[in-house]
Design a protein around this motif. Sequence first.
Motif, PDB file in Angstrom:
ATOM      1  N   GLN A  70      33.690 -34.263  23.243  1.00  0.00           N
ATOM      2  CA  GLN A  70      33.596 -34.628  21.838  1.00  0.00           C
ATOM      3  C   GLN A  70      33.906 -36.094  21.617  1.00  0.00           C
ATOM      4  O   GLN A  70      33.352 -36.726  20.720  1.00  0.00           O
ATOM      5  CB  GLN A  70      34.540 -33.765  21.006  1.00  0.00           C
ATOM      6  CG  GLN A  70      34.145 -32.295  20.916  1.00  0.00           C
ATOM      7  CD  GLN A  70      35.060 -31.504  20.016  1.00  0.00           C
ATOM      8  OE1 GLN A  70      36.120 -32.003  19.602  1.00  0.00           O
ATOM      9  NE2 GLN A  70      34.668 -30.276  19.705  1.00  0.00           N
ATOM     10  N   SER A  71      34.770 -36.643  22.459  1.00  0.00           N
ATOM     11  CA  SER A  71      35.114 -38.059  22.321  1.00  0.00           C
ATOM     12  C   SER A  71      34.022 -38.988  22.843  1.00  0.00           C
ATOM     13  O   SER A  71      34.016 -40.182  22.533  1.00  0.00           O
ATOM     14  CB  SER A  71      36.424 -38.344  23.080  1.00  0.00           C
ATOM     15  OG  SER A  71      36.292 -37.994  24.454  1.00  0.00           O
ATOM     16  N   ASP A  72      33.088 -38.432  23.610  1.00  0.00           N
ATOM     17  CA  ASP A  72      31.987 -39.230  24.170  1.00  0.00           C
ATOM     18  C   ASP A  72      30.860 -39.306  23.146  1.00  0.00           C
ATOM     19  O   ASP A  72      29.862 -38.588  23.226  1.00  0.00           O
ATOM     20  CB  ASP A  72      31.510 -38.592  25.471  1.00  0.00           C
ATOM     21  CG  ASP A  72      30.451 -39.447  26.181  1.00  0.00           C
ATOM     22  OD1 ASP A  72      30.227 -40.592  25.746  1.00  0.00           O
ATOM     23  OD2 ASP A  72      29.855 -38.947  27.155  1.00  0.00           O
ATOM     24  N   THR A  73      31.038 -40.174  22.149  1.00  0.00           N
ATOM     25  CA  THR A  73      30.056 -40.266  21.056  1.00  0.00           C
ATOM     26  C   THR A  73      28.712 -40.781  21.538  1.00  0.00           C
ATOM     27  O   THR A  73      27.671 -40.464  20.952  1.00  0.00           O
ATOM     28  CB  THR A  73      30.596 -41.176  19.949  1.00  0.00           C
ATOM     29  OG1 THR A  73      30.901 -42.463  20.508  1.00  0.00           O
ATOM     30  CG2 THR A  73      31.854 -40.574  19.332  1.00  0.00           C
ATOM     31  N   LYS A  74      28.700 -41.575  22.595  1.00  0.00           N
ATOM     32  CA  LYS A  74      27.436 -42.116  23.124  1.00  0.00           C
ATOM     33  C   LYS A  74      26.766 -41.143  24.099  1.00  0.00           C
ATOM     34  O   LYS A  74      25.647 -41.366  24.521  1.00  0.00           O
ATOM     35  CB  LYS A  74      27.692 -43.441  23.830  1.00  0.00           C
ATOM     36  CG  LYS A  74      28.160 -44.548  22.899  1.00  0.00           C
ATOM     37  CD  LYS A  74      28.312 -45.858  23.663  1.00  0.00           C
ATOM     38  CE  LYS A  74      28.759 -46.980  22.727  1.00  0.00           C
ATOM     39  NZ  LYS A  74      28.902 -48.271  23.449  1.00  0.00           N
ATOM     40  N   GLN A  75      27.484 -40.066  24.452  1.00  0.00           N
ATOM     41  CA  GLN A  75      26.994 -39.045  25.383  1.00  0.00           C
ATOM     42  C   GLN A  75      26.451 -39.692  26.664  1.00  0.00           C
ATOM     43  O   GLN A  75      25.292 -39.529  27.043  1.00  0.00           O
ATOM     44  CB  GLN A  75      25.915 -38.188  24.712  1.00  0.00           C
ATOM     45  CG  GLN A  75      26.445 -37.349  23.564  1.00  0.00           C
ATOM     46  CD  GLN A  75      25.484 -36.280  23.116  1.00  0.00           C
ATOM     47  OE1 GLN A  75      24.301 -36.287  23.465  1.00  0.00           O
ATOM     48  NE2 GLN A  75      25.981 -35.321  22.328  1.00  0.00           N
ATOM     49  N   SER A  76      27.327 -40.371  27.337  1.00  0.00           N
ATOM     50  CA  SER A  76      26.959 -41.074  28.565  1.00  0.00           C
ATOM     51  C   SER A  76      27.436 -40.355  29.822  1.00  0.00           C
ATOM     52  O   SER A  76      26.945 -40.641  30.916  1.00  0.00           O
ATOM     53  CB  SER A  76      27.535 -42.499  28.547  1.00  0.00           C
ATOM     54  OG  SER A  76      28.950 -42.468  28.362  1.00  0.00           O
ATOM     55  N   ASP A  77      28.390 -39.411  29.681  1.00  0.00           N
ATOM     56  CA  ASP A  77      28.943 -38.716  30.842  1.00  0.00           C
ATOM     57  C   ASP A  77      28.720 -37.214  30.696  1.00  0.00           C
ATOM     58  O   ASP A  77      29.314 -36.557  29.829  1.00  0.00           O
ATOM     59  CB  ASP A  77      30.446 -38.993  30.982  1.00  0.00           C
ATOM     60  CG  ASP A  77      30.728 -40.476  31.231  1.00  0.00           C
ATOM     61  OD1 ASP A  77      29.906 -41.117  31.912  1.00  0.00           O
ATOM     62  OD2 ASP A  77      31.753 -40.963  30.720  1.00  0.00           O
ATOM     63  N   GLU A  78      27.854 -36.670  31.560  1.00  0.00           N
ATOM     64  CA  GLU A  78      27.544 -35.252  31.524  1.00  0.00           C
ATOM     65  C   GLU A  78      28.618 -34.454  32.253  1.00  0.00           C
ATOM     66  O   GLU A  78      29.067 -34.839  33.342  1.00  0.00           O
ATOM     67  CB  GLU A  78      26.189 -34.965  32.157  1.00  0.00           C
ATOM     68  CG  GLU A  78      25.011 -35.589  31.424  1.00  0.00           C
ATOM     69  CD  GLU A  78      24.772 -37.042  31.801  1.00  0.00           C
ATOM     70  OE1 GLU A  78      25.616 -37.598  32.538  1.00  0.00           O
ATOM     71  OE2 GLU A  78      23.764 -37.601  31.372  1.00  0.00           O
ATOM     72  N   HIS A  79      29.016 -33.331  31.681  1.00  0.00           N
ATOM     73  CA  HIS A  79      30.002 -32.454  32.301  1.00  0.00           C
ATOM     74  C   HIS A  79      29.400 -31.057  32.462  1.00  0.00           C
ATOM     75  O   HIS A  79      28.653 -30.581  31.595  1.00  0.00           O
ATOM     76  CB  HIS A  79      31.276 -32.350  31.455  1.00  0.00           C
ATOM     77  CG  HIS A  79      32.130 -33.578  31.509  1.00  0.00           C
ATOM     78  ND1 HIS A  79      31.843 -34.720  30.783  1.00  0.00           N
ATOM     79  CD2 HIS A  79      33.271 -33.843  32.213  1.00  0.00           C
ATOM     80  CE1 HIS A  79      32.771 -35.634  31.022  1.00  0.00           C
ATOM     81  NE2 HIS A  79      33.659 -35.125  31.879  1.00  0.00           N
ATOM     82  N   CYS A  80      29.728 -30.438  33.567  1.00  0.00           N
ATOM     83  CA  CYS A  80      29.308 -29.059  33.812  1.00  0.00           C
ATOM     84  C   CYS A  80      30.194 -28.126  32.994  1.00  0.00           C
ATOM     85  O   CYS A  80      31.426 -28.184  33.072  1.00  0.00           O
ATOM     86  CB  CYS A  80      29.406 -28.736  35.297  1.00  0.00           C
ATOM     87  SG  CYS A  80      28.998 -27.018  35.686  1.00  0.00           S
ATOM     88  N   LYS A  81      29.570 -27.246  32.225  1.00  0.00           N
ATOM     89  CA  LYS A  81      30.325 -26.309  31.401  1.00  0.00           C
ATOM     90  C   LYS A  81      30.974 -25.209  32.235  1.00  0.00           C
ATOM     91  O   LYS A  81      31.900 -24.540  31.779  1.00  0.00           O
ATOM     92  CB  LYS A  81      29.419 -25.679  30.356  1.00  0.00           C
ATOM     93  CG  LYS A  81      28.864 -26.656  29.327  1.00  0.00           C
ATOM     94  CD  LYS A  81      27.968 -25.936  28.337  1.00  0.00           C
ATOM     95  CE  LYS A  81      27.403 -26.899  27.302  1.00  0.00           C
ATOM     96  NZ  LYS A  81      26.511 -26.225  26.333  1.00  0.00           N
ATOM     97  N   THR A  92      17.578 -34.349  37.535  1.00  0.00           N
ATOM     98  CA  THR A  92      17.551 -34.001  38.959  1.00  0.00           C
ATOM     99  C   THR A  92      18.941 -33.748  39.505  1.00  0.00           C
ATOM    100  O   THR A  92      19.190 -32.741  40.193  1.00  0.00           O
ATOM    101  CB  THR A  92      16.875 -35.125  39.764  1.00  0.00           C
ATOM    102  OG1 THR A  92      15.564 -35.345  39.259  1.00  0.00           O
ATOM    103  CG2 THR A  92      16.792 -34.759  41.242  1.00  0.00           C
ATOM    104  N   ASN A  93      19.868 -34.654  39.208  1.00  0.00           N
ATOM    105  CA  ASN A  93      21.223 -34.510  39.708  1.00  0.00           C
ATOM    106  C   ASN A  93      21.926 -33.296  39.095  1.00  0.00           C
ATOM    107  O   ASN A  93      22.780 -32.663  39.721  1.00  0.00           O
ATOM    108  CB  ASN A  93      22.029 -35.776  39.433  1.00  0.00           C
ATOM    109  CG  ASN A  93      23.133 -35.992  40.451  1.00  0.00           C
ATOM    110  OD1 ASN A  93      23.008 -35.593  41.596  1.00  0.00           O
ATOM    111  ND2 ASN A  93      24.220 -36.639  40.027  1.00  0.00           N
ATOM    112  N   LEU A  94      21.549 -32.952  37.853  1.00  0.00           N
ATOM    113  CA  LEU A  94      22.143 -31.791  37.202  1.00  0.00           C
ATOM    114  C   LEU A  94      21.702 -30.507  37.899  1.00  0.00           C
ATOM    115  O   LEU A  94      22.516 -29.612  38.157  1.00  0.00           O
ATOM    116  CB  LEU A  94      21.753 -31.757  35.721  1.00  0.00           C
ATOM    117  CG  LEU A  94      22.102 -33.009  34.898  1.00  0.00           C
ATOM    118  CD1 LEU A  94      21.691 -32.808  33.440  1.00  0.00           C
ATOM    119  CD2 LEU A  94      23.590 -33.341  34.991  1.00  0.00           C
ATOM    120  N   PHE A  95      20.408 -30.420  38.208  1.00  0.00           N
ATOM    121  CA  PHE A  95      19.919 -29.254  38.948  1.00  0.00           C
ATOM    122  C   PHE A  95      20.544 -29.194  40.343  1.00  0.00           C
ATOM    123  O   PHE A  95      20.839 -28.118  40.858  1.00  0.00           O
ATOM    124  CB  PHE A  95      18.384 -29.305  39.061  1.00  0.00           C
ATOM    125  CG  PHE A  95      17.673 -28.704  37.888  1.00  0.00           C
ATOM    126  CD1 PHE A  95      17.675 -27.328  37.675  1.00  0.00           C
ATOM    127  CD2 PHE A  95      16.990 -29.507  36.988  1.00  0.00           C
ATOM    128  CE1 PHE A  95      17.011 -26.769  36.604  1.00  0.00           C
ATOM    129  CE2 PHE A  95      16.329 -28.953  35.904  1.00  0.00           C
ATOM    130  CZ  PHE A  95      16.340 -27.584  35.705  1.00  0.00           C
TER     131      PHE A  95
END
Length: 232
Positions: free
Chosen positions: A38-49, A63-66
């Motif tokens: 929520q603090s990542d307003t620019k949404q630059s860092d993806e996290h695995c749920k 690609t890296n997410l898959f």
Amino acid sequence: MSDSEENAPSTTSSQVTDFVDKKGHSTSVVWSYFGFLQSDTKQSDEHCKLCRRLVPSKTGNTTNLFHHLKQRHPSEHEDAKKLQTQTSVGKRRGPSTSISATTQQSLMSSFSKAVPYEKKTKRHGDITKAVAYCIAKDMLPISLVENEGFKNLIHVLDPRYELPGRKHFSQTALPRLYTECRETVERHLQNVQFFATTSDIWSSRTSEPYLSLTVHFIDEDWNLQSKCLQTA
């Protein structure tokens, strides 16, 4: 697995409270398993749920997410691949088939409403017979078929049916219904051995006298039947 992902620090539960989904329209199914702090307003860092690990990836590149799902969550990776395949097939076939079916149904509907029934068809005959039965059963005037309200009712119920005029009902439909009714009564009386008759006489509002003859009998199922034979 890339060096950047391997060296990326994992995020603990205390550091991560809630994730938010990717902004805008996400076309890839993989985003169901990833989000942003929520603090990542620019949404630059993806996290695995699933494991709350930071998974670096280039903007818009999944690609890296898959790859992360494949290495650490193989079951979810298989589900994502199946869902991605189904979505791709739906995009290729779904819209064109849907539009074609909708267009075809619309054309068929338009033509069917514009073309009236042939008078010799069963549908036209059934409706005409039902109107004649309504007039006879409820003792309605034959002029009913010329009333605008009744015509509109018939048109709303079935736009393809063209209501005949009063001449057809008085000279064809109602006499045919009378003949069918008379034949039915005759069949019922053929095997009757015992019966009783009653008569009734009355005057109309215009002082015209009427006399009726009714026969009463018990049928084969032991039901009491009453049939009016004549009104004169």
